[in-house]
Design an enzyme around this catalytic site. Structure first.
Site, PDB file in Angstrom:
ATOM      1  N   SER A 201       0.791  -1.240   0.000  1.00 37.38           N
ATOM      2  CA  SER A 201       0.000   0.000   0.000  1.00 37.38           C
ATOM      3  C   SER A 201       0.817   1.281   0.000  1.00 37.38           C
ATOM      4  O   SER A 201       0.231   2.373  -0.046  1.00 37.38           O
ATOM      5  CB  SER A 201      -0.955   0.009   1.196  1.00 37.38           C
ATOM      6  OG  SER A 201      -2.037  -0.863   0.958  1.00 37.38           O
TER       7      SER A 201
ATOM      8  N   LYS B 248      -0.022   3.818  -2.611  1.00 39.82           N
ATOM      9  CA  LYS B 248      -1.021   4.884  -2.516  1.00 39.82           C
ATOM     10  C   LYS B 248      -0.394   6.271  -2.385  1.00 39.82           C
ATOM     11  O   LYS B 248      -1.083   7.279  -2.574  1.00 39.82           O
ATOM     12  CB  LYS B 248      -1.964   4.601  -1.347  1.00 39.82           C
ATOM     13  CG  LYS B 248      -2.780   3.325  -1.503  1.00 39.82           C
ATOM     14  CD  LYS B 248      -3.793   3.168  -0.378  1.00 39.82           C
ATOM     15  CE  LYS B 248      -4.610   1.888  -0.545  1.00 39.82           C
ATOM     16  NZ  LYS B 248      -3.957   0.721   0.035  1.00 39.82           N
TER      17      LYS B 248
ATOM     18  N   SER C  12      -5.775   3.456   4.722  1.00 43.41           N
ATOM     19  CA  SER C  12      -5.228   2.745   3.554  1.00 43.41           C
ATOM     20  C   SER C  12      -6.345   2.146   2.714  1.00 43.41           C
ATOM     21  O   SER C  12      -6.361   0.953   2.405  1.00 43.41           O
ATOM     22  CB  SER C  12      -4.248   1.644   3.993  1.00 43.41           C
ATOM     23  OG  SER C  12      -3.428   1.230   2.925  1.00 43.41           O
TER      24      SER C  12
ATOM     25  N   LYS D 295       3.391   6.590   5.044  1.00 43.41           N
ATOM     26  CA  LYS D 295       2.418   5.562   4.669  1.00 43.41           C
ATOM     27  C   LYS D 295       2.921   4.162   5.005  1.00 43.41           C
ATOM     28  O   LYS D 295       4.091   3.846   4.817  1.00 43.41           O
ATOM     29  CB  LYS D 295       2.138   5.639   3.156  1.00 43.41           C
ATOM     30  CG  LYS D 295       1.042   4.705   2.663  1.00 43.41           C
ATOM     31  CD  LYS D 295      -0.319   5.196   3.079  1.00 43.41           C
ATOM     32  CE  LYS D 295      -1.405   4.170   2.794  1.00 43.41           C
ATOM     33  NZ  LYS D 295      -1.352   3.004   3.698  1.00 43.41           N
TER      34      LYS D 295
END
Length: 688
Positions: A456, A459, A516, A635
């Site tokens: 993820s 992203k 997320s 993140k």
């Protein structure tokens, strides 16, 4: 008759998460206080009832159940007279009301119905997505779509033919006063019972009332014998095999209807078993697990109840030794069951792997599983399925004593060389990069140029694409996204926004980065892709967005990066490097709107919807480093192939750093790895 061994009870405890046991007597007392079972009903054996109670009482949500052998009357009831939400299960009474109107001559099954653009609503079914306005079908086909595919648009077409009050009115005449349709699907503004709509949603019923309806249909007495037969055929075509049908033997006929909204999952019908028809109704609401997919707790619970009921009535001897059907655990899973697995692997694998009991199924846990499987003579897959569950035996919960004495190893073992005191700290991650956040200079790294699955942290690029558009035109952040079914159906981590709900782009960035949200990444890609498409581009808006991600990566000099989706779920050709993620992190932190987003611990907003209702959501940042002074982004990411990943930024004195770790052994390890690297790097730079 003892139905469960300790291992099965432990499995049920962990799979459904304890909310406190309830005795059979408690359940019966609550039920009979409302309305006693019919005189003809006979209770199932106490041991079987206790088995069901142990299973159900540990579910994280409210559960109402009625199981009844329709020939003998033997039954099990749990809170069967409590009104509960139906979700799409209300479509079964709607069908009955439609056939009643046909029987009275008020409607014809051949009556043509024309689909208009304004009839289309989101959610389950095929009409909205696959059929154009103007298509005409007979009422019969609309009913089939309503039941077989739980088609929401088809349901509203049927309701328009019979009228909104018809379903509740028919149920009243049958002595089923709690079984009501409140409004058209995704049309809360049409509600004829606003307070009930607020409490129950689309419809309401009780397990006892639904069993009465099922009994009438099975006996050929619901409307008429011909109508009952036709309705049974519609129910046999139901395409939902995720609940009671899931664990039944192949070929078992089960005319049924299911329902599913975020916090309520339902199923009712008949299991046509070799021992005779078994009527059932399972209603759940207030479920803690609101996920979509094969591992939803409420759907697994319904499947388990159906399997045990079938075994009890068909072959009591087999039922006596039945254990719950094992959920398959694999890399990427998390929770109490994983904790118990890790604890048990440590106790029963020789030598003990000594893995952390953190509830995250990462590469270390998979390795320990393979070691145990080899020891037990089970295929070494690294995933935990039925054979491995059986070999493990009773799982150790936190309060369990270790069931075998500790073994002291007195034999000398070959030891590795002592740790080198110089150089960066020992870490679990497969690759890392430490860079100056101001200049972007790579200061230290390990395998920082090796391509790896990014999970993820993908992203960050999705957010950069959107925030860059907002830099050019700030009004972009005020645009509204209407969530599509494709976005809502995206698997994995989620923002929890539902199909047909509206979210502002600014809010959407928080839904993307904090929880997320894979679903939010798809919604953003669908919304913005078309305006990013180069001239002559022939793909979809979603495809154009992926193209823009790859173009941006090239502009940033991310030569080891390729994107196939906006969320990071594993795909061939979807990869990055730790060094490339430094470049992307700097690009993100250069955008003011993203500086604010990635440094926000909790964010809430109000969603609108195409149906006119509003709903509040709260998103919490998955990045634990934000709890520590000095850290301000960016993140997390976790998948099986990627391991646990973290792209972060932190400042100590004048030393402002970006640290990327890819492929840490578990969720906790990515934070330990990152903090160790920061401490070492700051000490090297003389930060205070």
């Amino acid at each position: 008759m003892r139905l469960f061994a300790r291992s099965a009870a432990a499995y049920a405890l962990l799979l459904f998460a304890t909310i406190g046991p309830m005795s059979v007597q408690d359940s019966a007392a609550q039920d009979s206080a409302a309305q006693p079972p019919a005189a003809a009903d006979k209770s199932v054996e106490a041991e079987f009832a206790k088995t069901l109670e142990d299973l159900i009482s540990r579910h994280r949500g409210e559960v109402s159940v009625f199981i009844k052998h329709l020939e003998t009357g033997v039954s099990y009831r749990r809170k069967a007279d409590r009104p509960m939400p139906t979700a799409s299960l209300i479509k079964l009474p709607i069908m009955a009301a439609a056939y009643q109107a046909v029987e009275k001559g008020e409607l014809s099954l051949d009556k043509p119905i024309t689909l208009k653009a304004e009839d289309k609503v989101p959610g389950s079914g095929v009409l909205t997505i696959n059929f154009s306005a103007g298509v005409t079908m007979p009422l019969y086909d609309a009913i089939r779509l309503m039941i077989a595919y739980s088609d929401n648009t088809a349901t509203n077409l049927v309701v328009d033919q019979i009228g909104l009050p018809a379903t509740a009115e028919m149920m009243e005449t049958l002595g089923l006063p709690n079984t009501k349709l409140h409004a058209k699907v995704y049309r809360r503004d049409t509600s004829i019972a606003p307070e009930r709509s607020k409490e129950f949603g689309l419809g309401s019923t009780t397990a006892a009332e639904m069993i009465k309806l099922i009994e009438m249909l099975h006996a050929g007495e619901l409307v008429s014998a011909d109508a009952s037969k036709a309705m049974r055929e519609h129910m046999l075509a139901c395409d939902d095999n995720t609940k009671v049908r899931r664990y039944l033997p192949a070929g078992a006929k089960t005319p049924n209807k299911t329902g599913a909204v975020s916090n309520s999952r339902t199923d009712a019908g008949v299991i046509e078993s070799p021992a005779g028809p078994i009527g059932y109704c399972i209603l759940t609401t207030g479920n803690a697990d609101r996920s979509w997919g094969n591992e939803n707790e409420a759907e697994l619970l319904a499947a388990e109840i159906g399997r045990l009921a079938y075994a009890y009535f068909v072959n009591p001897t087999e039922a006596a030794n039945a254990a719950p059907a094992a959920r398959v655990l694999k890399v990427g899973d998390a929770g109490l069951l994983v904790e118990a697995l890790q604890r048990t692997l440590n106790a029963r694998t020789k030598p003990s792997p000594g893995i952390g009991v953190d509830g995250d199924f990462g590469p270390n846990t998979a390795g320990a599983v393979r070691a145990f499987q080899k020891q037990a003579g089970v295929e070494a897959t690294g995933e935990v399925g039925p054979d491995t569950w059986r070999a493990l035996g009773p799982l150790l919960t936190e309060d369990d004593p270790v069931d075998e004495p500790q073994v002291v190893n007195t034999k000398p073992i070959e030891k590795a060389s002592p740790d080198v005191l110089a150089g960066p700290p020992t870490v679990t991650c497969r690759a890392y990069a430490i860079a100056d956040a101001t200049t972007g200079e790579l200061l230290w790294g390990y395998e920082d140029g090796t391509r790896r699955d990014p999970a993820s942290v993908t992203k960050i690029m999705t957010a950069v694409i959107v925030a860059s558009l907002a830099e050019q035109d700030p009004s972009v952040l005020d645009e509204t996204i209407v969530f599509s079914k494709a976005a809502d159906d995206t698997s994995g981590s989620t923002s929890g926004v539902r199909v047909g709900e509206k979210v502002g782009v600014r809010d959407g960035l928080y839904g993307l980065m904090l929880p997320s949200g894979n679903d939010m990444s798809v919604a953003l890609a669908e919304h913005f892709g078309e305006r990013l498409a180069p001239a002559g581009f022939e793909g979809t808006s979603y495809d154009a967005f992926i193209e823009a991600m790859n173009e941006k990566a090239a502009q940033l000099g991310m030569s080891g990066t390729g994107y196939k989706n906006p969320h990071g779920l594993t795909a061939k050709g979807h990869h990055t490097t730790a060094g490339d993620m430094v470049k992307l992190a700097r690009a993100a932190l250069a955008l003011p709107v993203l500086q604010e987003v990635v440094n926000t611990p909790v964010y809430g907003c109000t969603l609108d919807s195409v149906d006119g209702y509003q709903r509040n959501v709260v998103w919490r940042n998955t990045n634990r480093l934000l709890r520590i002074e000095g850290f301000y982004g960016l993140k997390t990411g976790t998948t099986g192939p990627a391991g646990a990943c973290l792209v972060s930024a932190g400042k100590r004195g004048d030393a402002d750093l970006i640290v990327v770790v890819l492929g840490s052994s578990c969720s906790d390890a990515r934070y330990t790895d990152s903090r160790n690297l920061y401490r070492w790097a700051w000490s090297q730079l003389g930060a205070e």
